[in-house]
Design an enzyme around this catalytic site. Structure first.
Site, PDB file in Angstrom:
ATOM      1  N   LYS A   1       0.853  -1.187   0.000  1.00  0.00           N
ATOM      2  CA  LYS A   1       0.000   0.000   0.000  1.00  0.00           C
ATOM      3  C   LYS A   1       0.885   1.231   0.000  1.00  0.00           C
ATOM      4  O   LYS A   1       2.017   1.195   0.490  1.00  0.00           O
ATOM      5  CB  LYS A   1      -0.877  -0.006   1.267  1.00  0.00           C
ATOM      6  CG  LYS A   1      -2.152   0.786   1.160  1.00  0.00           C
ATOM      7  CD  LYS A   1      -3.276   0.013   0.513  1.00  0.00           C
ATOM      8  CE  LYS A   1      -4.490   0.878   0.305  1.00  0.00           C
ATOM      9  NZ  LYS A   1      -5.601   0.171  -0.319  1.00  0.00           N
TER      10      LYS A   1
ATOM     11  N   GLY B   1     -21.665   6.002   1.911  1.00  0.00           N
ATOM     12  CA  GLY B   1     -20.669   6.345   0.891  1.00  0.00           C
ATOM     13  C   GLY B   1     -21.199   6.077  -0.507  1.00  0.00           C
ATOM     14  O   GLY B   1     -21.561   4.944  -0.834  1.00  0.00           O
TER      15      GLY B   1
ATOM     16  N   VAL C   1     -17.513   2.820  -5.402  1.00  0.00           N
ATOM     17  CA  VAL C   1     -18.072   1.510  -5.041  1.00  0.00           C
ATOM     18  C   VAL C   1     -19.548   1.630  -4.641  1.00  0.00           C
ATOM     19  O   VAL C   1     -20.418   0.926  -5.177  1.00  0.00           O
ATOM     20  CB  VAL C   1     -17.264   0.874  -3.880  1.00  0.00           C
ATOM     21  CG1 VAL C   1     -17.898  -0.428  -3.415  1.00  0.00           C
ATOM     22  CG2 VAL C   1     -15.812   0.638  -4.292  1.00  0.00           C
TER      23      VAL C   1
END
Ligand code: NAD
Length: 338
Positions: free
Chosen positions: A92, A182, A186
């Site tokens: 990451k 959210g 996605v």
């Protein structure tokens, strides 16, 4: 310019290898004064192949906060790839957000990637878009610019949620109440898939502009999806939203979302289990993105990619049944298998 392997050092007052999240092969720091880039890359494991994982562009209150994020997220990538049998390691990157996300800053990040010679391959994450990645690709080979992973993640989640509802309620999605936190890459697509299957979808986003594009009449915009009474809650925004306090506000039966590292700490999985809430760990269900990103390298055609996304849901079904039969959380069962 500063480029440093900080793995076994004391850096900015922190003994990196004594950090409570440290279990890593390498941690690198890069700083470029001209572009204002300050960035960390953590390679948790390269046992299965080059480390892959997104780059997060975020305002951190301290170096320590960014370090915590990169260590935890990179380990999660190894676990996610293992669970989904993706032959890559886990890594990451984080970029410390300071001013604007300039082209110079992204170019500088490409230089950082080049210094690692492909031992880490980056994709997008919060704050980095596919357009940013396409720009970075002009300066380095070590990014995945083949697809936007969001729709793949959303599809894997959708199949998993469908399977979770079927396994828990023995019913289809028709008329089921699903709350999503959210409405980004996605969450937005997940809402559309679910609504098209007849679910009633309640979605929130702190950025109101993300909520204006929905046309499906089964999608309702709400202030905060977290505490809505529903059959299933899907966190698709930020991590660490489940704490010992916050879980008392939940009014759902199942949690199944795309956000990484949803639990403030791993013990919360057991607290959710005791409250009778089925928590499906993020590493189990949000691997659709890496399946999409790696499909060309793995030479998977569309049918094989689709099958890999459906396999996420098959694992969810298997693990839900195993955890129900043993009266233990899915997290505990998953750990007992590794
Ligand atoms: P995104 O940045 O496109 O969308 C996130 C959305 O969440 C934004 O619209 C933002 O305004 C909103 N948000 C932030 N805080 C919120 C809050 N408290 N309440 C409601 N909304 C809030 O990100 P994304 O690509 O959709 O990813 C969502 C999550 O899933 C992230 O945690 C990411 O790390 C994780 N994830 C994404 C992928 C992928 O393929 N994109 C893959 C695996 C995991």
């Amino acid at each position: 310019m500063i480029f440093k392997d900080i793995t076994d050092t004391n850096f900015k007052g922190i003994d990196i290898s004594s950090h409570h999240e440290f279990d890593h092969e390498k941690v690198y720091y890069y700083e470029d004064q001209e572009s204002q880039l300050k960035s960390l890359i953590a390679i948790h494991s390269s046992v299965e192949g080059p480390a892959i994982g997104g780059c997060r562009y975020k305002q951190y209150s301290s170096f320590q906060e960014g370090l915590n994020d990169v260590l935890r997220l990179s380990k999660g990538m190894t676990d996610k790839n293992n669970v989904a049998s993706i032959p890559f390691g886990g890594g990451k990157a984080v970029i410390f957000k300071q001013g604007i996300k300039s082209k110079n800053l992204l170019k500088s990040f490409a230089s950082f990637l080049n210094l690692l010679n492909g031992t880490y391959i980056s994709a997008e994450d919060i704050g980095i878009t596919i357009e940013d990645i396409i720009f970075i690709r002009k300066h380095t080979e070590h990014v995945f610019d083949n697809v936007d992973p969001g729709p793949f993640t959303a599809k894997g989640l959708f199949y998993s949620i469908e399977q979770a509802i079927q396994t828990y309620y023995s019913e289809s999605l028709e008329g089921k109440k699903i709350a999503i936190q959210g409405a980004g890459s996605v969450g937005k697509r997940l809402a559309e898939y679910l609504a098209c299957s007849g679910a009633d979808v309640f979605i929130s986003d702190i950025d109101g502009s993300k909520l204006s594009e929905f046309k499906n009449h089964n999608i309702y915009c709400v202030d905060d999806a977290f505490s809505i009474e529903c059959d299933l809650f899907s966190p698709c925004a930020v991590g660490a939203i489940f704490t010992n306090d916050s879980i008392n506000d939940l009014k759902c039966q199942i949690i199944a979302g795309g956000a990484n590292n949803q639990l403030l700490d791993s013990s919360i999985a057991e607290n959710l289990h005791e409250k009778g809430i089925v928590y499906i760990p993020d590493i189990l269900i949000n691997s659709g993105g890496v399946i999409g990103l790696t499909k060309d390298l793995l030479k998977r055609n569309d049918a094989e990619t689709e099958q890999a996304l459906r396999d996420i849901a098959n694992r969810v079904k298997y693990l839900m049944i195993q955890s129900q039969e043993r009266s233990i959380s899915i997290s505990k069962f998953l750990h007992s298998q590794n």
